[in-house]
Design a protein around this motif. Structure first.
Motif: not given
Length: 182
Positions: A32-60
């Protein structure tokens, strides 16, 4: 490429896939705090699988020298308390990038974000050999404006209706620092 930058109150390091669960906890705590200045994310964003994929993309992206994403960790506890990125890295004729960051609401006002921004700026100018580092900030986000100014960036102007955030077009200030100002 493993990168580690030590500051007085925090340190920055590349996130690894092993950090995905801790990243989810950080995101959920600040949803809720970060959503004041950033777009809200879908519930699926808040999962280990999605965050693991985001981290893999950042490594690439880091391997391709296009973007560098770091976790911000508290020195005393090694707890993940935020994240910061240097992204949209452009080579000549620009030699520029943008920075973006978020700090856990429980840690604001301690100078941690300012220190993290200074560490990333040093990386950009000293190691990436950039000429210009830029940031966007909502005029309503007074804390982040203070962070950018304390880190040495200066306001260059106002971008009207710049970002679509949570159903509204929002203005943003444009901040920058030149290599000669570092």
């Amino acid at each position: 490429m493993n990168l580690l930058f030590n500051g007085r109150t925090c340190y920055l390091r590349n996130l690894t896939v092993d950090d995905a669960a801790e990243m989810v906890q950080l995101l959920l705590r600040n949803r809720d705090y970060w959503a004041i200045y950033e777009p809200r994310h879908r519930d699926s964003y808040f999962t280990v699988a999605v965050q693991r994929e985001k981290i893999r993309e950042s490594i690439y992206q880091a391997r391709e020298n296009r973007e560098y994403s770091f976790g911000i960790f508290e020195h005393d506890t090694n707890k993940l308390i935020g994240h910061i990125s240097m992204y949209s890295i452009k080579r000549l004729p620009f030699l520029s990038s943008l920075i973006g960051y978020s700090i856990d609401e429980g840690y604001i006002g301690r100078g941690i974000a300012t220190e993290a921004v200074k560490l990333v700026i040093a990386f950009g100018f000293e190691q990436l050999r950039l000429h210009r580092i830029e940031a966007y900030v909502s005029p309503r986000n007074l804390g982040s404006i203070r962070v950018l100014e304390k880190a040495g960036l200066r306001e260059e102007g106002l971008l009207q209706e710049f970002l679509f955030i949570n159903g509204e077009w929002e203005d943003h200030y444009y901040y920058a620092m030149l290599e000669s100002e570092f």
